[in-house]
Scaffold this motif. Structure first.
Motif, PDB file in Angstrom:
ATOM      1  N   LEU A   3       0.823  -1.203   0.000  1.00  0.00           N
ATOM      2  CA  LEU A   3       0.000   0.000   0.000  1.00  0.00           C
ATOM      3  C   LEU A   3       0.861   1.257   0.000  1.00  0.00           C
ATOM      4  O   LEU A   3       0.611   2.193  -0.775  1.00  0.00           O
ATOM      5  N   VAL A   4       1.879   1.290   0.863  1.00  0.00           N
ATOM      6  CA  VAL A   4       2.763   2.458   0.914  1.00  0.00           C
ATOM      7  C   VAL A   4       3.487   2.639  -0.412  1.00  0.00           C
ATOM      8  O   VAL A   4       3.660   3.761  -0.899  1.00  0.00           O
ATOM      9  N   GLN A   5       3.898   1.539  -1.014  1.00  0.00           N
ATOM     10  CA  GLN A   5       4.561   1.592  -2.319  1.00  0.00           C
ATOM     11  C   GLN A   5       3.635   2.182  -3.376  1.00  0.00           C
ATOM     12  O   GLN A   5       4.039   3.029  -4.183  1.00  0.00           O
ATOM     13  N   GLU A   6       2.380   1.767  -3.383  1.00  0.00           N
ATOM     14  CA  GLU A   6       1.425   2.257  -4.375  1.00  0.00           C
ATOM     15  C   GLU A   6       1.127   3.738  -4.176  1.00  0.00           C
ATOM     16  O   GLU A   6       1.058   4.511  -5.140  1.00  0.00           O
ATOM     17  N   ILE A   7       0.960   4.146  -2.930  1.00  0.00           N
ATOM     18  CA  ILE A   7       0.617   5.550  -2.659  1.00  0.00           C
ATOM     19  C   ILE A   7       1.795   6.475  -2.939  1.00  0.00           C
ATOM     20  O   ILE A   7       1.627   7.584  -3.454  1.00  0.00           O
ATOM     21  N   SER A   8       3.003   6.021  -2.632  1.00  0.00           N
ATOM     22  CA  SER A   8       4.193   6.864  -2.823  1.00  0.00           C
ATOM     23  C   SER A   8       4.784   6.729  -4.225  1.00  0.00           C
ATOM     24  O   SER A   8       5.637   7.518  -4.622  1.00  0.00           O
ATOM     25  N   ARG A   9       4.335   5.688  -4.946  1.00  0.00           N
ATOM     26  CA  ARG A   9       4.861   5.392  -6.287  1.00  0.00           C
ATOM     27  C   ARG A   9       6.379   5.184  -6.249  1.00  0.00           C
ATOM     28  O   ARG A   9       7.122   5.703  -7.083  1.00  0.00           O
ATOM     29  N   THR A  10       6.825   4.453  -5.247  1.00  0.00           N
ATOM     30  CA  THR A  10       8.244   4.122  -5.126  1.00  0.00           C
ATOM     31  C   THR A  10       8.400   2.615  -5.018  1.00  0.00           C
ATOM     32  O   THR A  10       7.459   1.904  -4.662  1.00  0.00           O
ATOM     33  N   GLU A  11       9.585   2.130  -5.312  1.00  0.00           N
ATOM     34  CA  GLU A  11       9.903   0.720  -5.171  1.00  0.00           C
ATOM     35  C   GLU A  11      10.539   0.482  -3.800  1.00  0.00           C
ATOM     36  O   GLU A  11      11.270   1.342  -3.301  1.00  0.00           O
ATOM     37  N   PRO A  12      10.256  -0.663  -3.192  1.00  0.00           N
ATOM     38  CA  PRO A  12      10.927  -0.979  -1.924  1.00  0.00           C
ATOM     39  C   PRO A  12      12.441  -0.936  -2.095  1.00  0.00           C
ATOM     40  O   PRO A  12      12.964  -1.382  -3.114  1.00  0.00           O
ATOM     41  N   ARG A  13      13.126  -0.380  -1.118  1.00  0.00           N
ATOM     42  CA  ARG A  13      14.580  -0.253  -1.238  1.00  0.00           C
ATOM     43  C   ARG A  13      15.249  -0.647   0.063  1.00  0.00           C
ATOM     44  O   ARG A  13      14.913  -0.133   1.123  1.00  0.00           O
ATOM     45  N   GLU A  14      16.159  -1.566  -0.016  1.00  0.00           N
ATOM     46  CA  GLU A  14      16.941  -1.998   1.132  1.00  0.00           C
ATOM     47  C   GLU A  14      18.415  -1.723   0.843  1.00  0.00           C
ATOM     48  O   GLU A  14      18.838  -1.747  -0.317  1.00  0.00           O
ATOM     49  N   PRO A  15      19.208  -1.443   1.883  1.00  0.00           N
ATOM     50  CA  PRO A  15      20.648  -1.256   1.666  1.00  0.00           C
ATOM     51  C   PRO A  15      21.248  -2.480   0.986  1.00  0.00           C
ATOM     52  O   PRO A  15      20.885  -3.614   1.302  1.00  0.00           O
ATOM     53  N   SER A  16      22.156  -2.245   0.035  1.00  0.00           N
ATOM     54  CA  SER A  16      22.782  -3.366  -0.680  1.00  0.00           C
ATOM     55  C   SER A  16      24.300  -3.344  -0.585  1.00  0.00           C
ATOM     56  O   SER A  16      24.950  -4.369  -0.806  1.00  0.00           O
TER      57      SER A  16
END
Length: 280
Positions: free
Chosen positions: A142-155
């Motif tokens: 839901l947060v991804q859809e509302i913010s229009r961002t992709e999940p991001r984790e440190p790599s």
């Protein structure tokens, strides 16, 4: 504000990188004073009943969900909701920056269609499946859809090593040079890389993890005082001040008595250890 006689709040805590929040039912019939806090807030009331007040003396408005920018004065009333979800989003993460750009400092009321499917999925994940991972997955989507961002984790492995170092020392005082040494970088270079990878300055990240650790311990049945000390706060009063600034509420406001908390405590009792299904 109208006083309602309703069920005592029964809820749980969820968290992932840069976001945390609460899912529950009831509200004790109590109103929360108008306040502002550091995090961007997403509040959902299902299937209806959510009311929000924007500004210190604003008119109460009914809505399905609301987005409140960082530091905006507001309050919410969830007493009329069958289920409520309140998420706090760290403003300096990519998701937080995207929402800040969308809001431009102005709260936004969301229509029912925006959150209807997610609300139904959350209700099933929480009440029927009683699954922490399922609740978290629906919230993340839901947060991804509302913010229009992709999940991001440190790599970057250097940042991952630093994050693990901090995770193991969540209740201890650590310094920038100390953590930079773990990453084999100079403090200046590490500071830049850490923000680039996590979206947060190191100091903010450490504070965020400490607060998440507190709520995780409360879900496992720890007392407020014990959780505060375990997470590195001087006492419960210090914890409450920090939590109010970050989230607008003290940990004592919401008692963790939902199905996810019950499972976390049951698993610990069964295993006789301090591990559980909550990942903070």
């Amino acid at each position: 504000m109208e006083k309602l006689i309703v069920r005592r709040y029964r809820g749980d805590f969820v968290a992932w990188a840069g976001v945390c929040g609460f899912i529950g039912e009831g509200g004790d019939g109590a109103s929360i004073s108008p306040h502002s806090h550091y995090a961007i807030q997403l509040a959902i009331g299902a299937p209806s009943g959510l009311r929000v007040q924007l500004g210190r003396n604003g008119k109460w408005q009914s809505c399905a969900a609301a987005l409140v920018p960082s530091r905006a004065t507001h309050t919410i009333d969830v007493n009329g909701c069958n289920m409520s979800v309140v998420l706090f989003i760290e403003p300096e993460t990519p998701t937080g920056r995207a929402l800040a750009a969308r809001l431009q400092g102005r709260p936004e009321l969301l229509d029912a269609a925006t959150v209807e499917i997610a609300a139904k999925n959350l209700d099933r994940a929480w009440r029927v499946e009683k699954s922490y991972d399922a609740v978290k997955a629906v919230c993340m989507q839901l947060v991804q859809e509302i913010s229009r961002t992709e999940p991001r984790e440190p790599s970057d492995p250097r940042v991952l090593a630093a994050v693990e170092y901090l995770r193991q020392r969540v209740g201890e005082a650590v310094t920038l040079p100390e953590v930079a040494k773990v990453a084999n970088l100079s403090p200046g270079r590490f500071r830049h890389l850490f923000v680039e990878e996590t979206g947060m300055p190191l100091k903010t990240y450490i504070l965020w993890r400490r607060l998440l650790h507190v709520w995780t311990l409360l879900m496992r049945g720890e007392t407020l005082s014990a959780a505060a000390h375990a997470a590195g706060f001087a006492d419960s009063a210090h914890l409450s001040r920090t939590s109010r600034n970050m989230f607008g509420l003290a940990p004592s406001t919401l008692q963790m008595t939902g199905p996810l908390s019950a499972q976390a405590r049951g698993l610990e009792n069964h295993l006789g250890c301090t591990t559980g299904p909550v990942k903070a």
